[in-house]
Design an enzyme around this catalytic site. Structure first.
Site, PDB file in Angstrom:
ATOM      1  N   CYS A   1       0.847  -1.179   0.000  1.00 29.64           N
ATOM      2  CA  CYS A   1       0.000   0.000   0.000  1.00 29.64           C
ATOM      3  C   CYS A   1       0.890   1.239   0.000  1.00 29.64           C
ATOM      4  O   CYS A   1       1.803   1.356   0.824  1.00 29.64           O
ATOM      5  CB  CYS A   1      -0.898   0.003   1.237  1.00 29.64           C
ATOM      6  SG  CYS A   1      -1.871   1.520   1.424  1.00 29.64           S
TER       7      CYS A   1
ATOM      8  N   CYS B   1       0.154   3.119   3.659  1.00 27.71           N
ATOM      9  CA  CYS B   1       0.528   2.567   4.979  1.00 27.71           C
ATOM     10  C   CYS B   1       1.561   1.455   4.905  1.00 27.71           C
ATOM     11  O   CYS B   1       1.972   0.931   5.941  1.00 27.71           O
ATOM     12  CB  CYS B   1      -0.714   2.060   5.694  1.00 27.71           C
ATOM     13  SG  CYS B   1      -1.360   0.515   5.027  1.00 27.71           S
TER      14      CYS B   1
ATOM     15  N   CYS C   1      -7.296  -1.231   0.922  1.00 21.44           N
ATOM     16  CA  CYS C   1      -6.294  -1.727   1.857  1.00 21.44           C
ATOM     17  C   CYS C   1      -6.969  -2.009   3.199  1.00 21.44           C
ATOM     18  O   CYS C   1      -7.687  -1.164   3.728  1.00 21.44           O
ATOM     19  CB  CYS C   1      -5.199  -0.680   2.020  1.00 21.44           C
ATOM     20  SG  CYS C   1      -4.036  -1.058   3.356  1.00 21.44           S
TER      21      CYS C   1
ATOM     22  N   CYS D   1      -5.346   0.599   6.175  1.00 16.11           N
ATOM     23  CA  CYS D   1      -5.611   2.042   6.209  1.00 16.11           C
ATOM     24  C   CYS D   1      -6.898   2.448   5.498  1.00 16.11           C
ATOM     25  O   CYS D   1      -7.325   3.588   5.607  1.00 16.11           O
ATOM     26  CB  CYS D   1      -4.435   2.805   5.611  1.00 16.11           C
ATOM     27  SG  CYS D   1      -4.323   2.718   3.811  1.00 16.11           S
TER      28      CYS D   1
ATOM     29  N   CYS E   1      -8.461  -5.223 -10.364  1.00 17.47           N
ATOM     30  CA  CYS E   1      -8.041  -4.122 -11.236  1.00 17.47           C
ATOM     31  C   CYS E   1      -7.581  -2.980 -10.324  1.00 17.47           C
ATOM     32  O   CYS E   1      -8.398  -2.303  -9.705  1.00 17.47           O
ATOM     33  CB  CYS E   1      -9.216  -3.703 -12.112  1.00 17.47           C
ATOM     34  SG  CYS E   1      -8.826  -2.438 -13.310  1.00 17.47           S
TER      35      CYS E   1
HETATM   36 ZN   LIG Z   1      -2.896   0.951   3.384  1.00 20.13          ZN
END
Ligand SMILES: [Zn+2]
Length: 168
Positions: free
Chosen positions: A79, A82, A128, A131, A157
């Protein structure tokens, strides 16, 4: 037009017009807490304006512009906000849809699934799990498993802007 090209064309239509998207009802109940936490999300100061628009505001980067669209190196996509590991390069495949495509997350629970009613029919948004940053959308049953001999017929995607790739 051969079978593979027909599938690529179909995928593009689905991507751009939202037609015939398959709703993954079994995922809807896995992520209820997301919306309630949105005001508390913390955003990394190092994010670019585009990354913030995608991760926080759920924008979509323009097709065929992302940094990781053609990346084939071995590693893990984290990510961008985070740093949570989200996708392994071993699950990335070329869907020719304009964005990086993966057939599954790096581990169960790495991402969360949310119903997205912004287009009809509704799509399934992926975020995610740590976060809450927006990643993209997920589609099932498009035929990739059979055509590319993948373990799953699922296409995550994902916006490159949401990711940070770390080589092995
Ligand atoms: Zn994240």
């Amino acid at each position: 037009m051969n079978k593979l090209n027909r599938l690529y064309a179909l995928t593009s239509r689905r991507t751009f017009l939202g037609r015939r998207s398959i709703i993954l009802t079994r995922y809807w109940n896995t992520s209820k807490k997301m919306s309630g936490e949105s005001n508390d999300l913390k955003w990394n100061d190092a994010l670019t304006p585009l990354q913030l628009m995608v991760l926080r505001d759920k924008a979509t980067e323009r097709p065929n512009t992302g940094a990781y669209l053609h990346t084939k190196e071995s590693g893990v996509y984290h990510c961008a906000n985070c740093d949570k590991p989200l996708y392994s390069s071993s699950t990335k495949f070329d869907a020719r849809c304009g964005w990086p495509a993966f057939y599954e997350e790096v581990s169960p629970g790495a991402i969360t699934y949310h119903r997205d009613n912004s287009l009809m029919p509704a799509r399934v948004e992926i975020c995610c799990a740590k976060c809450g940053g927006h990643l993209g959308h997920v589609f099932e049953g498009e035929g990739w498993k059979q055509l590319l001999n993948l373990p799953k017929d699922t296409r995550h995607c994902v916006n490159s802007a949401s990711l940070n790739f770390k080589k092995d």
